[in-house]
Design an enzyme around this catalytic site. Structure first.
Site, PDB file in Angstrom:
ATOM      1  N   GLN A 109     -46.505 -21.177 -42.655  1.00 17.71           N
ATOM      2  CA  GLN A 109     -46.114 -20.575 -41.367  1.00 17.71           C
ATOM      3  C   GLN A 109     -46.837 -21.212 -40.186  1.00 17.71           C
ATOM      4  O   GLN A 109     -47.856 -21.890 -40.367  1.00 17.71           O
ATOM      5  CB  GLN A 109     -46.486 -19.071 -41.391  1.00 17.71           C
ATOM      6  CG  GLN A 109     -45.851 -18.330 -42.552  1.00 17.71           C
ATOM      7  CD  GLN A 109     -46.564 -17.051 -42.930  1.00 17.71           C
ATOM      8  OE1 GLN A 109     -46.029 -15.973 -42.749  1.00 17.71           O
ATOM      9  NE2 GLN A 109     -47.759 -17.146 -43.495  1.00 17.71           N
TER      10      GLN A 109
ATOM     11  N   HIS B   9     -52.862   0.221 -39.927  1.00 14.38           N
ATOM     12  CA  HIS B   9     -53.654   0.137 -41.166  1.00 14.38           C
ATOM     13  C   HIS B   9     -54.054   1.520 -41.673  1.00 14.38           C
ATOM     14  O   HIS B   9     -54.037   1.775 -42.879  1.00 14.38           O
ATOM     15  CB  HIS B   9     -54.873  -0.761 -40.942  1.00 14.38           C
ATOM     16  CG  HIS B   9     -54.506  -2.204 -40.805  1.00 14.38           C
ATOM     17  ND1 HIS B   9     -54.928  -2.994 -39.753  1.00 14.38           N
ATOM     18  CD2 HIS B   9     -53.722  -2.997 -41.575  1.00 14.38           C
ATOM     19  CE1 HIS B   9     -54.423  -4.221 -39.894  1.00 14.38           C
ATOM     20  NE2 HIS B   9     -53.689  -4.244 -40.992  1.00 14.38           N
TER      21      HIS B   9
ATOM     22  N   ASP C 173     -54.656 -10.829 -43.113  1.00 10.06           N
ATOM     23  CA  ASP C 173     -55.692 -10.657 -42.082  1.00 10.06           C
ATOM     24  C   ASP C 173     -56.856  -9.793 -42.580  1.00 10.06           C
ATOM     25  O   ASP C 173     -57.908  -9.730 -41.951  1.00 10.06           O
ATOM     26  CB  ASP C 173     -55.077 -10.033 -40.822  1.00 10.06           C
ATOM     27  CG  ASP C 173     -54.307  -8.763 -41.141  1.00 10.06           C
ATOM     28  OD1 ASP C 173     -53.049  -8.800 -41.152  1.00 10.06           O
ATOM     29  OD2 ASP C 173     -54.942  -7.738 -41.456  1.00 10.06           O
TER      30      ASP C 173
ATOM     31  N   ASP D   6     -47.059 -15.785 -54.356  1.00  5.57           N
ATOM     32  CA  ASP D   6     -45.924 -15.054 -53.810  1.00  5.57           C
ATOM     33  C   ASP D   6     -45.926 -13.662 -54.438  1.00  5.57           C
ATOM     34  O   ASP D   6     -45.963 -13.527 -55.674  1.00  5.57           O
ATOM     35  CB  ASP D   6     -44.613 -15.792 -54.154  1.00  5.57           C
ATOM     36  CG  ASP D   6     -43.400 -15.154 -53.482  1.00  5.57           C
ATOM     37  OD1 ASP D   6     -42.462 -15.900 -53.141  1.00  5.57           O
ATOM     38  OD2 ASP D   6     -43.401 -13.919 -53.312  1.00  5.57           O
ATOM     39  N   GLY D   7     -45.910 -12.636 -53.598  1.00 11.32           N
ATOM     40  CA  GLY D   7     -45.978 -11.265 -54.092  1.00 11.32           C
ATOM     41  C   GLY D   7     -44.846 -10.943 -55.052  1.00 11.32           C
ATOM     42  O   GLY D   7     -45.011 -10.146 -55.975  1.00 11.32           O
TER      43      GLY D   7
ATOM     44  N   ASP E 244     -47.690  -4.900 -47.185  1.00 13.48           N
ATOM     45  CA  ASP E 244     -48.057  -5.222 -45.798  1.00 13.48           C
ATOM     46  C   ASP E 244     -47.533  -6.627 -45.490  1.00 13.48           C
ATOM     47  O   ASP E 244     -48.270  -7.589 -45.355  1.00 13.48           O
ATOM     48  CB  ASP E 244     -49.580  -5.173 -45.645  1.00 13.48           C
ATOM     49  CG  ASP E 244     -50.027  -5.577 -44.243  1.00 13.48           C
ATOM     50  OD1 ASP E 244     -51.218  -5.905 -44.080  1.00 13.48           O
ATOM     51  OD2 ASP E 244     -49.168  -5.604 -43.326  1.00 13.48           O
ATOM     52  N   SER E 245     -46.203  -6.706 -45.412  1.00 10.78           N
ATOM     53  CA  SER E 245     -45.571  -8.026 -45.313  1.00 10.78           C
ATOM     54  C   SER E 245     -45.144  -8.340 -43.886  1.00 10.78           C
ATOM     55  O   SER E 245     -45.139  -7.475 -43.019  1.00 10.78           O
ATOM     56  CB  SER E 245     -44.310  -8.020 -46.190  1.00 10.78           C
ATOM     57  OG  SER E 245     -43.337  -7.172 -45.588  1.00 10.78           O
ATOM     58  N   THR E 246     -44.732  -9.579 -43.660  1.00 12.80           N
ATOM     59  CA  THR E 246     -44.033  -9.949 -42.443  1.00 12.80           C
ATOM     60  C   THR E 246     -42.634  -9.336 -42.518  1.00 12.80           C
ATOM     61  O   THR E 246     -42.299  -8.649 -43.473  1.00 12.80           O
ATOM     62  CB  THR E 246     -43.917 -11.499 -42.398  1.00 12.80           C
ATOM     63  OG1 THR E 246     -43.534 -11.961 -43.693  1.00 12.80           O
ATOM     64  CG2 THR E 246     -45.249 -12.131 -42.044  1.00 12.80           C
TER      65      THR E 246
END
Ligand code: SAM
Length: 282
Positions: free
Chosen positions: A31, A62, A86, A138-139, A156-158
């Site tokens: 990315q 969060h 993050d 990769d999840g 908690d993905s994009t």
């Protein structure tokens, strides 16, 4: 001339944040990663032109994706986080002393590495916690291949663009269901329904097929523009959503955790949906 970051998530609507200083701007294997300083939100992380998190308002997101499922469960020990590079989600989960194992599966090692350097306040030392098992993968592959079970799974993905797309598929949710321990709870980030209704309806349609107890809850995060964000909820047990305010109060007090957004009353109220969001549920 002031410089502004213009988010490119929506073709007909943009939020702009003033850039006081660019701290990082680079393309990883996965990315385009940017971090800049903003006078109101502090350090801001963007991936492929979309705001992911800011020091100023990350606590809302969060806290609501961690304390809601963990305190609703009441006896969680093992947690899986998919995404969350993050480190903010791991930070909040690891504040629960009774949690003894956290697996975090993040696709982009670059996000983890630079978050440690440029956003240390977000992870707050979580990456050094011995309870954390960080997996760079990769999840979707991890979820399909793992034989482990978890009490709480947090996605908690994009958004469903690029690498995050596979995390919004029926097969991914089916594999996640199989990774839940008895009484386990799956929660997902599902975008801002006013702006991204499909990001919620797709997940809710899958959850209705897969889970005995399913639905969503909401919270407003200032830099996720366009109104409240929705969080998907799926479990084979109704116990998590049936927890009383009194029980939540006792569990929250016993956790000894101080929060800036989460309270037991906010927890219960978050499942009260406005009609336009309720109408998006199958
Ligand atoms: N809160 C943010 C949001 O709502 O848009 C998400 C923050 S977090 C930084 C998103 C993380 O998901 C990123 O670090 C990204 O690399 C990761 N990610 C995206 N697709 C993934 C996948 N298929 N497997 C694992 N992690 C993934």
């Amino acid at each position: 001339m002031s410089r502004f970051f213009d988010e490119t998530l929506h073709s007909d609507y943009r939020q702009s944040l003033k850039i006081d200083e660019v701290l990082y701007d680079n393309q990883s294997d996965v990315q385009h990663i940017q971090v800049f300083q903003n006078s109101r939100f502090g350090r801001v992380l963007t991936l492929d032109g979309v705001v992911q998190t800011t020091e100023g308002d990350e606590f809302i997101y969060h806290e609501m994706l961690t304390h809601v499922p963990i305190l609703a469960h009441g006896a969680a020990r093992r947690v899986l986080i998919v995404g969350g590079g993050d480190g903010g989600m791991a930070r909040e989960v690891l504040r629960h002393a009774r949690i003894d194992h956290v697996t975090m599966v993040e696709i982009d090692a670059g996000v983890v590495e630079f978050s440690k350097t440029y956003l240390p306040r977000l992870s707050g030392g979580a990456f050094d916690d011995p309870r954390l098992d960080l997996v760079i993968a990769d999840g979707a592959d991890f979820m399909a291949q793992s034989d482990q079970h978890f009490d709480v799974i947090i996605i908690d993905s994009t958004d469903p663009i690029g690498p995050g797309e596979v995390l919004f598929t029926d097969s991914f949710y089916d594999h996640a269901r199989a990774r839940l321990a008895e009484g386990g709870i799956l929660v997902t980030q599902n975008g801002v329904p006013f702006m991204q209704p499909d990001e919620l309806t797709g997940t809710m349609r899958a959850f209705k097929q897969l889970f005995a107890d399913w639905g969503c809850y909401i919270a407003s995060i200032p830099t996720y523009a366009g109104g409240p964000m929705a969080f998907g909820w799926g479990s084979q047990s109704p116990a998590g959503r049936a927890v009383t305010p009194e029980q939540l109060g006792e569990r929250f007090a016993a956790s000894g955790i101080e929060t800036r957004y989460y309270t037991p009353a906010v927890h219960k109220a978050a499942f009260g949906l406005p009609a336009y969001i309720e109408k998006l549920l199958p």
